[in-house]
Design a protein around this motif. Structure first.
Motif, PDB file in Angstrom:
ATOM      1  N   GLY A  13      42.991  36.371  58.950  1.00  0.00           N
ATOM      2  CA  GLY A  13      43.261  37.167  57.757  1.00  0.00           C
ATOM      3  C   GLY A  13      44.306  38.241  58.003  1.00  0.00           C
ATOM      4  N   GLN A  14      44.271  38.821  59.190  1.00  0.00           N
ATOM      5  CA  GLN A  14      45.286  39.827  59.544  1.00  0.00           C
ATOM      6  C   GLN A  14      46.663  39.185  59.680  1.00  0.00           C
ATOM      7  OE1 GLN A  14      43.733  41.579  63.123  1.00  0.00           O
ATOM      8  NE2 GLN A  14      42.098  42.705  62.073  1.00  0.00           N
ATOM      9  N   LEU A  15      46.693  37.951  60.232  1.00  0.00           N
ATOM     10  CA  LEU A  15      47.970  37.252  60.378  1.00  0.00           C
ATOM     11  C   LEU A  15      48.578  36.899  59.026  1.00  0.00           C
ATOM     12  CD1 LEU A  15      47.191  34.863  63.379  1.00  0.00           C
ATOM     13  CD2 LEU A  15      48.760  36.812  63.369  1.00  0.00           C
ATOM     14  N   LEU A  16      47.711  36.652  58.021  1.00  0.00           N
ATOM     15  CA  LEU A  16      48.226  36.317  56.690  1.00  0.00           C
ATOM     16  C   LEU A  16      49.008  37.480  56.088  1.00  0.00           C
ATOM     17  CD1 LEU A  16      45.252  34.376  55.018  1.00  0.00           C
ATOM     18  CD2 LEU A  16      47.387  33.440  55.937  1.00  0.00           C
ATOM     19  N   ASN A  17      48.751  38.691  56.572  1.00  0.00           N
ATOM     20  CA  ASN A  17      49.477  39.859  56.080  1.00  0.00           C
ATOM     21  C   ASN A  17      50.821  40.042  56.771  1.00  0.00           C
ATOM     22  OD1 ASN A  17      47.436  40.672  54.239  1.00  0.00           O
ATOM     23  ND2 ASN A  17      46.261  41.532  55.938  1.00  0.00           N
ATOM     24  N   ASN A  18      51.123  39.120  57.689  1.00  0.00           N
ATOM     25  CA  ASN A  18      52.421  39.114  58.361  1.00  0.00           C
ATOM     26  C   ASN A  18      53.310  38.102  57.656  1.00  0.00           C
ATOM     27  OD1 ASN A  18      54.572  38.331  60.219  1.00  0.00           O
ATOM     28  ND2 ASN A  18      53.468  39.510  61.756  1.00  0.00           N
ATOM     29  N   LYS A  19      54.363  38.590  57.025  1.00  0.00           N
ATOM     30  CA  LYS A  19      55.226  37.729  56.216  1.00  0.00           C
ATOM     31  C   LYS A  19      55.825  36.579  57.026  1.00  0.00           C
ATOM     32  CE  LYS A  19      59.468  37.799  53.436  1.00  0.00           C
ATOM     33  NZ  LYS A  19      60.575  38.635  52.941  1.00  0.00           N
ATOM     34  N   VAL A  47      45.297  30.751  49.826  1.00  0.00           N
ATOM     35  CA  VAL A  47      46.228  31.832  50.188  1.00  0.00           C
ATOM     36  C   VAL A  47      46.294  32.871  49.080  1.00  0.00           C
ATOM     37  CG1 VAL A  47      48.664  32.386  50.577  1.00  0.00           C
ATOM     38  CG2 VAL A  47      47.620  30.476  51.797  1.00  0.00           C
ATOM     39  N   MET A  48      46.403  32.419  47.833  1.00  0.00           N
ATOM     40  CA  MET A  48      46.479  33.365  46.718  1.00  0.00           C
ATOM     41  C   MET A  48      45.176  34.128  46.548  1.00  0.00           C
ATOM     42  SD  MET A  48      49.476  33.494  45.498  1.00  0.00           S
ATOM     43  CE  MET A  48      49.067  34.487  44.075  1.00  0.00           C
ATOM     44  N   THR A  49      44.051  33.474  46.830  1.00  0.00           N
ATOM     45  CA  THR A  49      42.765  34.174  46.752  1.00  0.00           C
ATOM     46  C   THR A  49      42.682  35.255  47.821  1.00  0.00           C
ATOM     47  OG1 THR A  49      41.669  32.190  45.897  1.00  0.00           O
ATOM     48  CG2 THR A  49      40.264  33.891  46.844  1.00  0.00           C
ATOM     49  N   ALA A  50      43.161  34.936  49.034  1.00  0.00           N
ATOM     50  CA  ALA A  50      43.136  35.909  50.124  1.00  0.00           C
ATOM     51  C   ALA A  50      44.054  37.091  49.843  1.00  0.00           C
ATOM     52  CB  ALA A  50      43.536  35.234  51.429  1.00  0.00           C
ATOM     53  N   LEU A  51      45.142  36.858  49.104  1.00  0.00           N
ATOM     54  CA  LEU A  51      46.124  37.914  48.824  1.00  0.00           C
ATOM     55  C   LEU A  51      45.960  38.513  47.433  1.00  0.00           C
ATOM     56  CD1 LEU A  51      49.349  36.234  50.304  1.00  0.00           C
ATOM     57  CD2 LEU A  51      47.732  37.781  51.436  1.00  0.00           C
ATOM     58  N   GLN A  52      44.848  38.214  46.773  1.00  0.00           N
ATOM     59  CA  GLN A  52      44.664  38.657  45.395  1.00  0.00           C
ATOM     60  C   GLN A  52      44.701  40.182  45.265  1.00  0.00           C
ATOM     61  OE1 GLN A  52      41.137  37.074  43.624  1.00  0.00           O
ATOM     62  NE2 GLN A  52      41.583  37.838  41.580  1.00  0.00           N
ATOM     63  N   GLY A  53      44.239  40.864  46.299  1.00  0.00           N
ATOM     64  CA  GLY A  53      44.253  42.328  46.252  1.00  0.00           C
ATOM     65  C   GLY A  53      45.580  42.927  46.668  1.00  0.00           C
ATOM     66  N   LYS A  54      46.542  42.086  47.050  1.00  0.00           N
ATOM     67  CA  LYS A  54      47.864  42.564  47.475  1.00  0.00           C
ATOM     68  C   LYS A  54      48.937  41.752  46.764  1.00  0.00           C
ATOM     69  CE  LYS A  54      46.011  43.687  52.059  1.00  0.00           C
ATOM     70  NZ  LYS A  54      46.117  43.455  53.508  1.00  0.00           N
ATOM     71  N   MET A  55      48.982  41.898  45.441  1.00  0.00           N
ATOM     72  CA  MET A  55      49.858  41.055  44.631  1.00  0.00           C
ATOM     73  C   MET A  55      51.335  41.341  44.888  1.00  0.00           C
ATOM     74  SD  MET A  55      48.060  38.859  43.159  1.00  0.00           S
ATOM     75  CE  MET A  55      49.318  38.164  42.110  1.00  0.00           C
ATOM     76  N   GLN A  56      51.688  42.564  45.256  1.00  0.00           N
ATOM     77  CA  GLN A  56      53.094  42.854  45.548  1.00  0.00           C
ATOM     78  C   GLN A  56      53.565  42.052  46.760  1.00  0.00           C
ATOM     79  OE1 GLN A  56      53.444  47.112  45.931  1.00  0.00           O
ATOM     80  NE2 GLN A  56      53.677  47.409  43.719  1.00  0.00           N
ATOM     81  N   TYR A  57      52.733  42.050  47.805  1.00  0.00           N
ATOM     82  CA  TYR A  57      53.054  41.280  49.001  1.00  0.00           C
ATOM     83  C   TYR A  57      53.072  39.786  48.678  1.00  0.00           C
ATOM     84  CZ  TYR A  57      52.237  38.995  53.516  1.00  0.00           C
ATOM     85  OH  TYR A  57      52.308  38.165  54.614  1.00  0.00           O
ATOM     86  N   ALA A  58      52.095  39.318  47.895  1.00  0.00           N
ATOM     87  CA  ALA A  58      52.043  37.903  47.514  1.00  0.00           C
ATOM     88  C   ALA A  58      53.284  37.505  46.725  1.00  0.00           C
ATOM     89  CB  ALA A  58      50.780  37.634  46.696  1.00  0.00           C
ATOM     90  N   PHE A 101      46.505  34.854  37.766  1.00  0.00           N
ATOM     91  CA  PHE A 101      46.009  36.186  38.102  1.00  0.00           C
ATOM     92  C   PHE A 101      46.641  37.254  37.216  1.00  0.00           C
ATOM     93  CE2 PHE A 101      45.218  34.705  42.719  1.00  0.00           C
ATOM     94  CZ  PHE A 101      43.977  34.206  42.354  1.00  0.00           C
ATOM     95  N   LEU A 102      47.956  37.212  37.072  1.00  0.00           N
ATOM     96  CA  LEU A 102      48.664  38.277  36.371  1.00  0.00           C
ATOM     97  C   LEU A 102      48.516  38.191  34.851  1.00  0.00           C
ATOM     98  CD1 LEU A 102      51.946  38.577  38.473  1.00  0.00           C
ATOM     99  CD2 LEU A 102      49.834  39.890  38.655  1.00  0.00           C
ATOM    100  N   LEU A 103      48.249  36.989  34.337  1.00  0.00           N
ATOM    101  CA  LEU A 103      48.132  36.835  32.886  1.00  0.00           C
ATOM    102  C   LEU A 103      46.692  36.908  32.389  1.00  0.00           C
ATOM    103  CD1 LEU A 103      50.700  33.956  32.149  1.00  0.00           C
ATOM    104  CD2 LEU A 103      50.924  36.377  31.604  1.00  0.00           C
ATOM    105  N   HIS A 104      45.737  37.080  33.315  1.00  0.00           N
ATOM    106  CA  HIS A 104      44.332  37.068  32.905  1.00  0.00           C
ATOM    107  C   HIS A 104      44.022  38.146  31.866  1.00  0.00           C
ATOM    108  CE1 HIS A 104      40.024  38.194  33.283  1.00  0.00           C
ATOM    109  NE2 HIS A 104      39.871  36.881  33.251  1.00  0.00           N
ATOM    110  N   ARG A 105      44.450  39.364  32.131  1.00  0.00           N
ATOM    111  CA  ARG A 105      44.168  40.453  31.200  1.00  0.00           C
ATOM    112  C   ARG A 105      44.861  40.221  29.867  1.00  0.00           C
ATOM    113  NH1 ARG A 105      45.340  46.914  32.337  1.00  0.00           N
ATOM    114  NH2 ARG A 105      44.583  47.681  30.296  1.00  0.00           N
TER     115      ARG A 105
END
Length: 277
Positions: A13-19, A47-58, A101-105
């Protein structure tokens, strides 16, 4: 050991935060011939589920993957219109989840109700004609690939659905087709009876039995398949309302699914009554 697995997942999970790692990871997977379409969809979703809380990085990672996809499309001299149409890459499948994710609301607060009304209108129009319960092909289909082309004789019937609401018995008229299978009839009855209730909170068709009242206390449980089911050249023909000779204005009820022995007895009784015709 579970502890080692948890530790490995935490490090991954930490490695996934490495671009650099994430881009290399996706590119390496897509380079494998054994990386199937289902695998691509699963990886993109995870991958998108793991990065759901970091949408800018995703978004940054997705833009880079899409840029690679566009360059590859140009190198192969593919037509621009084919880009993003077949969703065969991880990037394309990630883009679908990104929009979700972005269009849900926006969907929930703005266009959800109009889209639901459109869905109901299309569904109502389709159900005016026959729908194949197995293939989903319909006489009034928006898709030419799912169009029933052969001529089918059918009639519209109005059934009176008996239901108990707050201790009071009510009668709800429901329009069906005599060529509808029993499951299709149950779905239409459920739509009418529970139209004001969320879909997730209402009973499912497979959990209910369709009971036909023939008068003088006689009641028959109708099913898609029973001992009266016709077999033609090793093919089973699902039972329909016309098979059971249900007439216009008949009274029916949705009841919790009964034990199989009760269904067998009722089916046997009904078989004997059919043999008289």
């Amino acid at each position: 050991a579970p502890a080692n697995v948890e530790k490995a997942l935490r490090i991954f999970g930490q490695l996934l935060n490495n671009k650099v790692f994430l881009l290399t990871f996706v590119r390496t997977l897509e380079a494998q011939r054994s990386f199937s379409m289902r695998d691509r969809g699963n990886v993109a979703s995870l991958v998108m589920t793991a990065l759901q809380g970091k949408m800018q990085y995703a978004t940054v990672v997705l833009k880079q993957l899409l840029s690679d996809l566009i360059e590859k499309n140009l190198e192969n001299k593919n037509h621009p219109k084919l880009l993003l149409r077949r969703t065969e890459s991880v990037a394309e499948k990630m883009l679908t989840n990104w929009f979700t994710f972005l269009l849900h609301r926006f969907l929930k607060e703005c266009v959800g109700e109009p889209l639901f009304m459109l869905y109901c209108a299309i569904k109502q129009q389709m159900e005016k004609g026959p729908i194949d319960s197995i293939t989903g092909e319909a006489r009034y289909s928006l898709s030419e690939d799912k169009l029933i082309r052969q001529q089918i004789d059918y009639k519209m019937l109005t059934l009176t659905c008996m239901c108990a609401e707050n201790g009071n018995a009510t009668q709800i008229p429901v329009k069906v087709l005599n060529c509808d299978t029993i499951t299709q009839v149950k779905d239409k009855l459920l739509d009418a009876v529970y139209k004001g209730m969320p879909y997730s909170q209402r009973p499912k068709a497979e959990d209910m039995d369709l009971e036909w009242s023939q008068g003088r206390g006689a009641r028959v449980i109708l099913q898609d398949e029973d001992v009266t089911t016709k077999i033609e050249y090793d093919w089973k023909r699902l039972n329909t309302l016309v098979h059971y000779q249900v007439t216009d204005g008949s009274a029916v009820a949705l009841v919790p699914k009964q034990i199989s022995a009760y269904n067998i007895v009722n089916s046997f009784t009904f078989t004997r009554s059919l043999s008289r015709y």
